[in-house]
Design a protein around this motif. Structure first.
Motif, PDB file in Angstrom:
ATOM      1  N   LYS A   1       0.821  -1.201   0.000  1.00 33.65           N
ATOM      2  CA  LYS A   1       0.000   0.000   0.000  1.00 33.65           C
ATOM      3  C   LYS A   1       0.866   1.266   0.000  1.00 33.65           C
ATOM      4  O   LYS A   1       1.835   1.367   0.743  1.00 33.65           O
ATOM      5  CB  LYS A   1      -0.914   0.029   1.230  1.00 33.65           C
ATOM      6  CG  LYS A   1      -1.861  -1.162   1.339  1.00 33.65           C
ATOM      7  CD  LYS A   1      -2.864  -1.197   0.201  1.00 33.65           C
ATOM      8  CE  LYS A   1      -3.848  -2.343   0.357  1.00 33.65           C
ATOM      9  NZ  LYS A   1      -4.819  -2.412  -0.753  1.00 33.65           N
TER      10      LYS A   1
ATOM     11  N   ASP B   1      -2.702   4.489   3.574  1.00 37.55           N
ATOM     12  CA  ASP B   1      -4.021   4.016   3.979  1.00 37.55           C
ATOM     13  C   ASP B   1      -4.651   5.050   4.894  1.00 37.55           C
ATOM     14  O   ASP B   1      -4.261   5.187   6.055  1.00 37.55           O
ATOM     15  CB  ASP B   1      -3.922   2.662   4.689  1.00 37.55           C
ATOM     16  CG  ASP B   1      -5.302   2.052   4.952  1.00 37.55           C
ATOM     17  OD1 ASP B   1      -6.315   2.766   4.807  1.00 37.55           O
ATOM     18  OD2 ASP B   1      -5.359   0.850   5.295  1.00 37.55           O
TER      19      ASP B   1
ATOM     20  N   SER C   1      -8.041   5.194   5.332  1.00 35.01           N
ATOM     21  CA  SER C   1      -9.431   4.756   5.474  1.00 35.01           C
ATOM     22  C   SER C   1     -10.042   5.263   6.774  1.00 35.01           C
ATOM     23  O   SER C   1     -11.256   5.485   6.841  1.00 35.01           O
ATOM     24  CB  SER C   1      -9.505   3.220   5.433  1.00 35.01           C
ATOM     25  OG  SER C   1      -8.972   2.716   4.228  1.00 35.01           O
TER      26      SER C   1
ATOM     27  N   ASP D   1      -6.974   3.561   0.141  1.00 40.28           N
ATOM     28  CA  ASP D   1      -5.839   2.665   0.417  1.00 40.28           C
ATOM     29  C   ASP D   1      -5.280   2.084  -0.878  1.00 40.28           C
ATOM     30  O   ASP D   1      -5.253   0.855  -1.065  1.00 40.28           O
ATOM     31  CB  ASP D   1      -6.264   1.540   1.363  1.00 40.28           C
ATOM     32  CG  ASP D   1      -7.436   0.734   0.804  1.00 40.28           C
ATOM     33  OD1 ASP D   1      -8.118   1.219  -0.137  1.00 40.28           O
ATOM     34  OD2 ASP D   1      -7.649  -0.389   1.297  1.00 40.28           O
TER      35      ASP D   1
END
Length: 280
Positions: free
Chosen positions: A214, A217, A219, A241
Motif C-alpha cells: 500500500k 491508507d 481509510s 488505500d
C-alpha cells in the motif's frame, strides 16, 4: 456519479453532434430521401453499442473471479487508451468536424443507399463502441453496489441528446472547442482513476505483483462508506488505500496527459465559430 455523468455527457454529445450535422446537411440540401438510410445506419450503430455493452456486462459474470479481474483490468486500460486518443483527436479536429462529415456524406450520396447506411453507421458506431467500453470500465471502477453510476451515465446521455436537439433547432450556441477542452480535461482526470483501478484489477488477478504493498491508507480519515468518501470515489475514483503501483500509474498518466492536453496549442482552437449544428 458525477464522473459517469461527465462520460455520458461528453461521449453522448460527440455522437449527438455527428447525427445533427448529418441530418441538418441533408435537410438543407433538400435530400430528405436520404434520411431513412441515415437513420437506419444510426439505429444499427446504437444497437451494436448496446449489444457490446450487454456482452461486456453479462459475459463477464460467467467468468471466475480471477478472470473477471483480468478482463476488467485489461478493458479498463484499453478504454483509457481509446478515450485519451479521442479526447486529443477532438481537440485537434473540432473546428473541421462539420466539413469532414459533409465530404463523407457527399461521397456517400453519389454511391447510393448502402453507402449512406455505412457512412452513418461508421460515424456513430465508433463513438458508440468507445462510449460503451469506457462506460463499462468506469462503472466497474466506481461500482458501490448502487445504481448511481449507471444513473449518472443515463442522465449524461439524456443531457447530450437534449443539447444535440437544441443545437439542431438553433436554440443553443456555445463555443464547442472550449466546451470540449474543459470537459476533455476533466475526462483525463476521470481516465486516470479508471487506469489506476484497472491496474489494481490486474493485481487482484495475480497478473501484477504488489497487491499488499500500500502507498498509504487513510481509510480511518476518509472511510469509503462515508458521504465524502463516496463523493470522492464517484468524482475521481478515489481509493483511500491504493497500492504503490496504482499511485505511480495515476501520476505517470495524469501529469503528462493533462499537461499536453492543456498546452497553449490546445487552447488555440478556442476561436471556433459558435454556429449551431443546424447552420450550413
Amino acid at each position: 456519479m458525477f464522473s459517469n455523468y461527465l462520460i455520458g455527457l461528453r461521449e453522448g454529445l460527440e455522437a449527438s453532434l455527428v447525427v445533427c450535422i448529418l441530418i441538418a446537411y441533408l435537410v438543407k440540401t433538400d435530400r430528405r430521401d436520404a434520411l431513412r438510410p441515415i437513420w437506419a445506419g444510426i439505429g444499427v450503430a446504437v444497437a451494436l453499442a448496446l449489444g457490446f455493452g450487454c456482452a461486456l456486462e453479462f459475459g463477464s459474470q460467467e467468468l471466475t473471479f480471477q478472470a473477471q479481474e483480468a478482463l476488467g483490468g485489461s478493458l479498463s486500460i484499453l478504454a483509457v487508451g481509446l478515450v485519451t486518443w479521442m479526447v486529443f483527436w477532438m481537440r485537434r479536429t473540432a473546428r473541421h468536424l462539420r466539413s469532414e462529415l459533409h465530404g463523407r456524406l457527399d461521397a456517400a450520396l453519389a454511391m447510393g443507399t448502402g453507402a449512406l447506411v455505412a457512412t452513418a453507421f461508421l460515424a456513430v458506431g465508433r463513438e458508440g463502441l468507445e462510449t460503451a467500453l469506457f462506460v463499462w470500465a468506469s462503472v466497474h471502477a466506481a461500482s458501490d453496489g448502487t445504481p448511481r453510476p449507471l444513473l449518472g451515465v443515463a442522465l449524461g446521455l439524456l443531457t447530450a441528446i437534449l443539447l444535440g436537439w437544441l443545437f439542431y433547432r438553433g436554440a443553443l450556441r456555445i463555443d464547442l472547442a472550449r466546451f470540449f477542452t474543459w470537459t476533455g480535461g476533466m475526462l483525463v482526470v476521470v481516465a486516470a482513476g479508471v487506469l489506476a483501478y484497472g491496474f489494481h484489477d490486474l493485481q487482484e488477478a495475480d497478473f501484477l505483483p504488489g497487491l499488499n504493498d500500500k502507498a498509504f491508507d487513510i481509510s480511518g480519515t476518509i472511510p469509503p462508506d462515508s458521504w465524502y468518501g463516496t463523493l470522492l470515489k464517484g468524482v475521481f475514483n478515489f481509493q483511500p488505500d491504493p497500492t504503490a503501483l496504482q499511485v505511480v500509474v495515476w501520476l505517470l498518466y495524469l501529469i503528462p496527459a493533462l499537461a499536453l492536453f492543456l498546452a497553449p496549442a490546445g487552447f488555440g482552437q478556442r476561436r471556433t465559430a459558435t454556429t449551431p449544428a443546424g447552420d450550413s
